[in-house]
Each structure stands twice: as structure tokens, then as C-alpha cells.
Design a protein around this motif. Structure first.
Motif, short mmCIF file in Angstrom:
data_model
loop_
_atom_site.label_atom_id
_atom_site.label_comp_id
_atom_site.label_asym_id
_atom_site.label_seq_id
_atom_site.Cartn_x
_atom_site.Cartn_y
_atom_site.Cartn_z
N GLU A 1 11.19 4.29 5.75
CA GLU A 1 11.34 4.03 7.18
C GLU A 1 10.27 3.09 7.72
O GLU A 1 10.44 2.48 8.76
N ARG A 2 9.17 2.97 7.00
CA ARG A 2 8.05 2.15 7.48
C ARG A 2 7.96 0.79 6.79
O ARG A 2 6.99 0.06 6.98
N ILE A 3 8.94 0.44 6.02
CA ILE A 3 8.92 -0.85 5.31
C ILE A 3 8.87 -2.00 6.32
O ILE A 3 9.57 -1.98 7.33
N VAL A 4 8.06 -2.98 6.02
CA VAL A 4 7.95 -4.18 6.83
C VAL A 4 8.25 -5.38 5.93
O VAL A 4 7.69 -5.48 4.83
N VAL A 5 9.12 -6.27 6.41
CA VAL A 5 9.43 -7.48 5.65
C VAL A 5 8.85 -8.65 6.44
O VAL A 5 9.19 -8.86 7.60
N SER A 6 7.96 -9.40 5.81
CA SER A 6 7.32 -10.52 6.50
C SER A 6 8.23 -11.75 6.48
O SER A 6 9.26 -11.76 5.81
N GLU A 7 7.81 -12.80 7.16
CA GLU A 7 8.59 -14.02 7.24
C GLU A 7 8.81 -14.67 5.88
O GLU A 7 9.84 -15.30 5.64
N ASP A 8 7.84 -14.53 4.98
CA ASP A 8 7.98 -15.14 3.66
C ASP A 8 8.74 -14.25 2.68
O ASP A 8 8.91 -14.59 1.52
N GLY A 9 9.24 -13.08 3.18
CA GLY A 9 10.05 -12.20 2.35
C GLY A 9 9.30 -11.13 1.61
O GLY A 9 9.91 -10.35 0.87
N THR A 10 7.99 -11.08 1.75
CA THR A 10 7.24 -10.03 1.07
C THR A 10 7.47 -8.70 1.77
O THR A 10 7.65 -8.63 2.98
N VAL A 11 7.48 -7.66 1.00
CA VAL A 11 7.74 -6.31 1.49
C VAL A 11 6.45 -5.51 1.38
O VAL A 11 5.79 -5.53 0.34
N SER A 12 6.13 -4.78 2.44
CA SER A 12 4.93 -3.93 2.41
C SER A 12 5.15 -2.71 3.30
O SER A 12 6.10 -2.66 4.07
N VAL A 13 4.24 -1.76 3.14
CA VAL A 13 4.25 -0.57 3.99
C VAL A 13 2.84 -0.40 4.51
O VAL A 13 1.91 -0.24 3.72
N PRO A 14 2.68 -0.43 5.85
CA PRO A 14 1.34 -0.21 6.40
C PRO A 14 0.87 1.21 6.07
O PRO A 14 1.68 2.12 5.88
N PRO A 15 -0.42 1.42 6.01
CA PRO A 15 -0.93 2.76 5.71
C PRO A 15 -0.45 3.78 6.76
O PRO A 15 -0.36 3.47 7.95
N PHE A 16 -0.06 4.95 6.30
CA PHE A 16 0.37 6.03 7.18
C PHE A 16 0.13 7.35 6.48
O PHE A 16 -0.07 7.40 5.27
N THR A 17 0.18 8.43 7.26
CA THR A 17 0.04 9.77 6.70
C THR A 17 1.38 10.48 6.86
O THR A 17 1.84 10.69 7.98
N PRO A 18 2.04 10.83 5.75
CA PRO A 18 3.31 11.55 5.86
C PRO A 18 3.10 12.89 6.58
O PRO A 18 2.06 13.53 6.43
N SER A 19 4.07 13.24 7.40
CA SER A 19 3.94 14.50 8.16
C SER A 19 5.30 15.16 8.27
O SER A 19 6.35 14.54 8.07
N LEU A 20 5.26 16.43 8.61
CA LEU A 20 6.49 17.21 8.78
C LEU A 20 7.27 16.76 9.95
O LEU A 20 7.04 16.32 10.93
#
Length: 177
Positions: free
Chosen positions: A158-177
Motif C-alpha cells: 500500500e505504501r509503494i511509490v513509483v518515481s518519474e523515472d520508474g523506480t519503485v520504493s517504499v518510504p520507511p514506515f512502522t507496520p501496525s494493527l
């Protein structure tokens, strides 16, 4: 969606608007003839109307139309109306409202079904095979948060980010209930 009675009541209500008792009586006589003809053709093998409608359905509709024309005639005679006015026909108005409510409900249900199907078409179900190292990381996070491994992956996706150049990343987060 509508029964033969619904079809007959709707047609008669629209066609009778503004007719006098004599005209309505003519419609009763015409409906009686049509009812008899369709019943005879239903029993026999004679030629039928060029409608794309089953013989049984057409016969039932004419039976219902005949009954509705008689009801309108009898109402007009009993109440003493010069012409038929659908708005003054209490029973006919109740039936018309019920038809509209059923039609509205059916259209709402159809729209909801279409929306659900659209959402389902947008969904992606995938089976993911993780390497041993990635799997250990997901299990570790799962153990710390009390989430199932699939729930950790859901939050990750759900937190995937796709940049303009097509790279895929996920910003740091803490999974929670």
C-alpha cells in the motif's frame, strides 16, 4: 423485471389518461378480443404476432390488460368520473409507486454490482515467493507487530511509490494493527 400485471397496469394507466367512460369501454372490448385471440393461439398452432415475445407471456399480458381496463372502467363508473385521471386513481397510484420503487431498487442494485465488478477488475491477486532473507525479515516484523506475514506485505504494498523515472520504493514506515 416487471410482471405481466405491472406491464398491463403501466400501459393502461398511460393510455387511459384523459379518456371518457365510452372510450375506456371500447378498450375493455378490444382487450377482451385480444385476450381471447392470444388464448386461442396459445392452445393451437396458428400464426402468431411477429413479436419477439413468448406466446405464454403475451397471453398473460392481455389477460392482465383486460382486467386492468375493466378495473378502470368500473372505478370511473362507481366514482362518476367524466374522464380518467391517473393521479386520482388511488389504487393505480399505489401500484405505480411500487413499480417505480422496484425499478429504482433494481437499477441501484445493478449499479452497485457494476461498481463491484469494476473494483474487482482493478484488484490484483498475486502469490509472492520471497527469498529466504526477505522471508526472515517479514517474519521478524510480523512477530514484533502481531500481524500475519500477509498483513505486513499488504501494508508494504500500500505504501509503494513509483518515481518519474520508474523506480519503485517504499518510504520507511512502522507496520501496525
Amino acid at each position: 423485471m416487471w410482471s405481466a400485471q405491472d406491464v398491463a397496469r403501466d400501459q393502461v394507466r398511460r393510455q387511459a389518461d384523459g379518456l371518457d367512460v365510452a372510450a375506456v369501454s371500447e378498450k375493455v372490448a378490444e382487450a377482451a378480443v385480444r385476450e381471447r385471440e392470444t388464448a386461442e393461439r396459445l392452445r393451437g398452432n396458428g400464426s402468431f404476432y411477429a413479436f419477439d415475445m413468448g406466446r405464454e407471456r403475451l397471453a398473460v399480458i392481455w389477460l392482465a390488460r383486460h382486467a386492468e381496463w375493466r378495473r378502470v372502467r368500473d372505478l370511473m363508473t362507481a366514482v362518476g368520473w367524466g374522464v380518467y385521471e391517473p393521479e386520482l386513481d388511488a389504487q393505480g397510484s399505489v401500484w405505480a409507486r411500487e413499480r417505480e420503487e422496484r425499478s429504482s431498487s433494481a437499477l441501484t442494485a445493478q449499479a452497485a454490482l457494476g461498481e463491484r465488478r469494476g473494483e474487482e477488475a482493478d484488484e490484483l491477486r498475486a502469490e509472492v515467493w520471497l527469498s529466504a532473507a526477505s522471508s526472515r525479515l517479514v517474519r521478524t516484523v510480523s512477530g514484533r507487530t502481531g500481524l500475519r506475514p500477509s498483513e505486513v506485505l499488504d501494508q508494504l504494498v500500500e505504501r509503494i511509490v513509483v518515481s518519474e523515472d520508474g523506480t519503485v520504493s517504499v518510504p520507511p514506515f512502522t507496520p501496525s494493527l
